[in-house]
Design a protein around this motif. Structure first.
Motif, PDB file in Angstrom:
ATOM      1  N   PHE A 546      -8.105  16.870   6.001  1.00  0.00           N
ATOM      2  CA  PHE A 546      -7.498  15.695   6.623  1.00  0.00           C
ATOM      3  C   PHE A 546      -6.253  15.249   5.864  1.00  0.00           C
ATOM      4  N   SER A 547      -5.335  14.626   6.631  1.00  0.00           N
ATOM      5  CA  SER A 547      -4.211  13.920   6.031  1.00  0.00           C
ATOM      6  C   SER A 547      -4.583  12.448   5.956  1.00  0.00           C
ATOM      7  N   VAL A 548      -4.399  11.858   4.773  1.00  0.00           N
ATOM      8  CA  VAL A 548      -4.822  10.484   4.563  1.00  0.00           C
ATOM      9  C   VAL A 548      -3.708   9.695   3.881  1.00  0.00           C
ATOM     10  N   ARG A 549      -3.736   8.391   4.084  1.00  0.00           N
ATOM     11  CA  ARG A 549      -2.857   7.511   3.316  1.00  0.00           C
ATOM     12  C   ARG A 549      -3.684   6.845   2.222  1.00  0.00           C
ATOM     13  N   ILE A 550      -3.172   6.897   0.997  1.00  0.00           N
ATOM     14  CA  ILE A 550      -3.820   6.272  -0.151  1.00  0.00           C
ATOM     15  C   ILE A 550      -3.243   4.871  -0.355  1.00  0.00           C
ATOM     16  N   PHE A 551      -4.104   3.921  -0.627  1.00  0.00           N
ATOM     17  CA  PHE A 551      -3.657   2.557  -0.907  1.00  0.00           C
ATOM     18  C   PHE A 551      -3.924   2.210  -2.370  1.00  0.00           C
ATOM     19  N   GLN A 552      -3.141   1.295  -2.890  1.00  0.00           N
ATOM     20  CA  GLN A 552      -3.277   0.887  -4.289  1.00  0.00           C
ATOM     21  C   GLN A 552      -4.704   0.423  -4.571  1.00  0.00           C
ATOM     22  N   LYS A 553      -5.280   0.948  -5.631  1.00  0.00           N
ATOM     23  CA  LYS A 553      -6.616   0.549  -6.044  1.00  0.00           C
ATOM     24  C   LYS A 553      -6.524  -0.771  -6.810  1.00  0.00           C
ATOM     25  N   PRO A 554      -7.272  -1.799  -6.385  1.00  0.00           N
ATOM     26  CA  PRO A 554      -7.126  -3.120  -7.006  1.00  0.00           C
ATOM     27  C   PRO A 554      -7.379  -3.144  -8.510  1.00  0.00           C
ATOM     28  N   SER A 555      -8.314  -2.314  -8.974  1.00  0.00           N
ATOM     29  CA  SER A 555      -8.680  -2.353 -10.390  1.00  0.00           C
ATOM     30  C   SER A 555      -7.763  -1.527 -11.279  1.00  0.00           C
ATOM     31  N   GLU A 556      -6.802  -0.806 -10.690  1.00  0.00           N
ATOM     32  CA  GLU A 556      -5.869   0.016 -11.450  1.00  0.00           C
ATOM     33  C   GLU A 556      -4.504  -0.670 -11.528  1.00  0.00           C
ATOM     34  N   SER A 557      -3.758  -0.376 -12.578  1.00  0.00           N
ATOM     35  CA  SER A 557      -2.393  -0.879 -12.674  1.00  0.00           C
ATOM     36  C   SER A 557      -1.569  -0.340 -11.514  1.00  0.00           C
ATOM     37  N   ASN A 558      -0.607  -1.135 -11.060  1.00  0.00           N
ATOM     38  CA  ASN A 558       0.210  -0.713  -9.928  1.00  0.00           C
ATOM     39  C   ASN A 558       0.898   0.617 -10.223  1.00  0.00           C
ATOM     40  N   THR A 559       0.790   1.533  -9.278  1.00  0.00           N
ATOM     41  CA  THR A 559       1.417   2.844  -9.416  1.00  0.00           C
ATOM     42  C   THR A 559       2.924   2.722  -9.218  1.00  0.00           C
ATOM     43  N   ARG A 560       3.614   3.799  -9.559  1.00  0.00           N
ATOM     44  CA  ARG A 560       5.071   3.812  -9.366  1.00  0.00           C
ATOM     45  C   ARG A 560       5.416   3.695  -7.880  1.00  0.00           C
ATOM     46  N   TRP A 561       4.617   4.368  -7.020  1.00  0.00           N
ATOM     47  CA  TRP A 561       4.933   4.286  -5.592  1.00  0.00           C
ATOM     48  C   TRP A 561       4.646   2.900  -5.027  1.00  0.00           C
ATOM     49  N   THR A 562       3.678   2.211  -5.604  1.00  0.00           N
ATOM     50  CA  THR A 562       3.447   0.826  -5.187  1.00  0.00           C
ATOM     51  C   THR A 562       4.620  -0.051  -5.593  1.00  0.00           C
ATOM     52  N   ARG A 563       5.095   0.132  -6.825  1.00  0.00           N
ATOM     53  CA  ARG A 563       6.225  -0.670  -7.302  1.00  0.00           C
ATOM     54  C   ARG A 563       7.501  -0.352  -6.531  1.00  0.00           C
ATOM     55  N   ARG A 564       7.646   0.895  -6.070  1.00  0.00           N
ATOM     56  CA  ARG A 564       8.827   1.279  -5.277  1.00  0.00           C
ATOM     57  C   ARG A 564       8.728   0.822  -3.827  1.00  0.00           C
ATOM     58  N   GLY A 565       7.523   0.384  -3.421  1.00  0.00           N
ATOM     59  CA  GLY A 565       7.347  -0.075  -2.052  1.00  0.00           C
ATOM     60  C   GLY A 565       7.294   1.029  -1.028  1.00  0.00           C
ATOM     61  N   ILE A 566       6.819   2.215  -1.446  1.00  0.00           N
ATOM     62  CA  ILE A 566       6.721   3.341  -0.528  1.00  0.00           C
ATOM     63  C   ILE A 566       5.268   3.789  -0.426  1.00  0.00           C
ATOM     64  N   PRO A 567       4.904   4.449   0.665  1.00  0.00           N
ATOM     65  CA  PRO A 567       3.509   4.873   0.844  1.00  0.00           C
ATOM     66  C   PRO A 567       3.199   6.152   0.076  1.00  0.00           C
ATOM     67  N   ARG A 568       1.913   6.396  -0.105  1.00  0.00           N
ATOM     68  CA  ARG A 568       1.460   7.648  -0.707  1.00  0.00           C
ATOM     69  C   ARG A 568       0.476   8.300   0.246  1.00  0.00           C
ATOM     70  N   PHE A 569       0.775   9.528   0.661  1.00  0.00           N
ATOM     71  CA  PHE A 569      -0.100  10.304   1.528  1.00  0.00           C
ATOM     72  C   PHE A 569      -0.603  11.539   0.784  1.00  0.00           C
ATOM     73  N   VAL A 570      -1.770  12.003   1.184  1.00  0.00           N
ATOM     74  CA  VAL A 570      -2.315  13.267   0.681  1.00  0.00           C
ATOM     75  C   VAL A 570      -2.602  14.139   1.893  1.00  0.00           C
ATOM     76  N   ARG A 571      -2.158  15.357   1.816  1.00  0.00           N
ATOM     77  CA  ARG A 571      -2.333  16.281   2.945  1.00  0.00           C
ATOM     78  C   ARG A 571      -3.416  17.307   2.617  1.00  0.00           C
TER      79      ARG A 571
END
Length: 617
Positions: A546-571
């Motif tokens: 499956f292709s999925v979109r990953i969302f920021q995990k609340p308990s983890e520090s903000n990722t670089r892609w979260t700080r850049r305001g772009i989505p993260r997908f896994v194929r």
């Protein structure tokens, strides 16, 4: 490897398999010891549970000064991790009683299992009144009878304790490895300079200590010590050996009981005898952790301010589930919370066999009444001292560590396989009966619930387009196996930073922002290192991927892609790397009106000096 229960590998059920006794680590209090041999992968100490405490700092407006913080485990499964923004688990038994030695870790937790099918929230008044998390520890190496059981607390636990000034020099595994290498080199120096051997050993220890006190602290100081370490290992000077005979004389058996599904309706789990127990037998010891202010169990609704910080409102939403696993008294602010699985013992009233209308109980000690009772353990030297503390003295002692032990004692002969019961007291029983009488099935958002166990066993995944017309139940969301990879921290490198992607079609999103899913497979890392992140399935690429979109995990520090305001997908993520979890604060323990009450203690057992609420009145 296949996990084997200890009882399946040893037919000598009369021999206690687990003891509580003085730790081999100096000044570490009590520890757990193997009374039998456990082969690698065997379940050690029987099953336990994880009792979640959630968002304590938000509900109280501060981090309450509980000694439990030194015993909490961070949840290791997706179901627990997403129960709340911050969830911490008390794991009675090995999770709370085993000590930590980085060179000798010999048990590890198996990923916890979320069993939310024991009770049904639409028909069972007991739903949400007990934890649904089962936890086991397995032998990560062969463990011999007499060996102390050591769990891995992690380096962060040590560093936090050192920052708080509660822990001095603490060698980590790498320090022991370095010390072992030095010992081998010292041996060669001693052989070559026999006449100066004593001086070499003591001088080298001091030099190393000055450079690295953690490594120097475990090096031998004399020639005799060096010979002992060379023969018995780098920790042999620190850890004292225990024999089974010593444990039988000085220890306290921990496996007279094992948790299983209770015979009592609405009770969840209970304790069952693993062997025949004579009247007067100490069934299970329960070392205690104190909470000075039971109001810190209160929970409140919360909101988020402009800075993204959470703060509590004045709307009370209930109490922490952990309250149900502690002893208390209506006239006291103090709670006493056991660290052994003894707290899973269920209630049976001493008056359940009373003749109708007479108020007099039958005295034949038949099986209708409790078969166990609480008493203070006479072997715990802290009991006498702590029972005489004032409230001020108790608070000071609690801030420094643990003290006091209760135990359940058999009030009659108990047969193997029989469930153990104590009397929780009339206050608890009245509260439960009133709860049952007033209970109503949940409504609104809490009524639309499907057990996560059912979803993960039977339900198919739904893609983004399918969810439009056929959404999951209100409590259900998906999580995906994911972690940040160094190769993709800056992915995509060529994105210009404009937010045009919000208008893109799915194919363009996936082409631009996807990373390959073959990295994130179950079993590709150690089970305990697997991390699950909120996600949404976009489409099935091919059968089982499956292709999925990953969302920021609340308990983890903000990722670089979260700080850049772009989505993260896994194929092409494998189906096994996607699971169903419940949405935050949607599991049974968060329902309004769930039963909460501490366990009562027999008359005369609770210290009179701690009845501070009565004194205030």
């Amino acid at each position: 490897a296949t996990l084997v229960h200890a009882y399946e590998q040893d037919n000598d059920n009369e021999q206690c398999g687990m003891y509580l006794a003085e730790s081999t680590i100096p000044n570490s209090g009590m520890g757990l010891f193997a009374g039998k041999n456990f082969r690698k992968t065997a379940i050690v100490g029987g099953s336990s549970v994880g009792v979640l405490c959630t968002d304590l700092d938000v509900h109280n407006g501060y981090e309450p000064p509980w000694p439990q913080y030194n015993y909490f485990w961070m949840p290791d499964g997706a179901e627990q991790e997403f129960d709340a923004r911050v969830a911490e688990a008390m794991v009675p038994g090995i999770g709370a009683l085993a000590n930590y030695h980085p060179w000798h870790v010999n048990v590890k937790p198996r990923p916890s299992r979320f069993v939310d099918t024991m009770l049904n929230r639409t028909v069972d008044p007991g739903a949400g009144a007990m934890t649904y998390y089962d936890v086991d520890f397995f032998a990560s190496q062969s463990i011999g009878a007499g060996e102390e059981i050591f769990a891995d607390y992690g380096e962060n636990w040590v560093l936090r304790r050192q920052d708080e000034g509660k822990l001095g020099i603490f060698p980590f595994k790498g320090d022991y490895e370095m010390a072992s290498d030095i010992v081998q080199q010292v041996r060669q120096l001693v052989v070559e300079n026999e006449e100066k051997s004593e001086k070499i050993v003591s001088t080298l220890k001091q030099i190393v200590y000055d450079l690295n006190d953690a490594v120097g602290s475990v090096l031998p100081a004399t020639l005799n010590d060096l010979e002992h370490v060379l023969q018995h290992g780098i920790t042999s000077l620190q850890l004292e050996k225990r024999s089974v005979e010593w444990l039988e004389e000085h220890g306290h058996c921990m496996d007279h009981i094992v948790p299983r599904k209770s015979t009592v309706e609405q009770a969840g789990r209970g304790l069952f005898a693993t062997r025949n127990l004579k009247e007067g037998t100490a069934v299970v010891p329960m070392p205690l952790l104190h909470i000075m202010n039971k109001d810190e169990m209160e929970m409140y609704d919360w909101e988020v301010n402009e800075d993204g910080d959470r703060y509590r409102t004045d709307e009370n939403t209930g109490k922490q589930l952990y309250l149900n696993y502690c002893f208390g008294d209506s006239a006291s602010s103090v709670l006493m919370c056991p660290t052994s699985v003894g707290i899973l013992v269920n209630h049976r009233s001493s008056t359940s066999t009373c003749a109708a209308g007479t108020g007099q109980c039958l005295e034949d000690r038949n099986s209708d009444g409790p078969n166990g009772e609480l008493r203070w353990a006479d072997w715990d030297e802290t009991n006498e001292e702590w029972l005489n503390y004032s409230m001020e003295e108790l608070g000071e002692a609690t801030s420094k560590g643990r003290g006091m032990t209760l135990e359940i004692v058999a009030t009659r002969d108990i047969q193997e396989g029989e469930e153990i019961f104590i009397d929780y007291g009339p206050e608890w029983e009245d509260a439960w009966n009133q709860h049952v009488a007033n209970w109503k099935p949940p409504s609104d958002v809490y009524a639309d619930y499907t057990p996560i166990s059912f979803m993960n066993n039977r339900a198919p995944l739904r893609t983004k387009s399918e969810l439009v017309d056929n959404p999951y139940p209100e409590n259900v969301m998906t999580a995906c196996l994911y972690w940040e990879l160094d190769d993709y921290l800056h992915h995509p490198d060529n994105y210009d930073g404009e937010f045009k992607f919000k208008e893109w079609e799915d194919e363009e999103l996936l082409d631009t922002f996807s990373v390959p899913g073959h990295h994130f497979r179950v079993g590709s890392v150690k089970v305990l290192d697997e991390t699950w992140w909120p996600c949404k399935v976009y489409r099935e690429e091919e059968r089982g991927f499956f292709s999925v979109r990953i969302f920021q995990k609340p308990s983890e520090s903000n990722t670089r892609w979260t700080r850049r305001g772009i989505p993260r997908f896994v194929r092409s993520l494998p189906r096994k790397s996607i699971k169903f979890i419940h949405r935050m604060e949607s599991s049974d323990q968060f329902m309004p009106g769930t039963f909460r009450h501490y366990v009562g203690m027999p008359d005369g057992l609770f210290p009179e000096a701690w009845r501070n609420l009565a004194h205030e009145d």
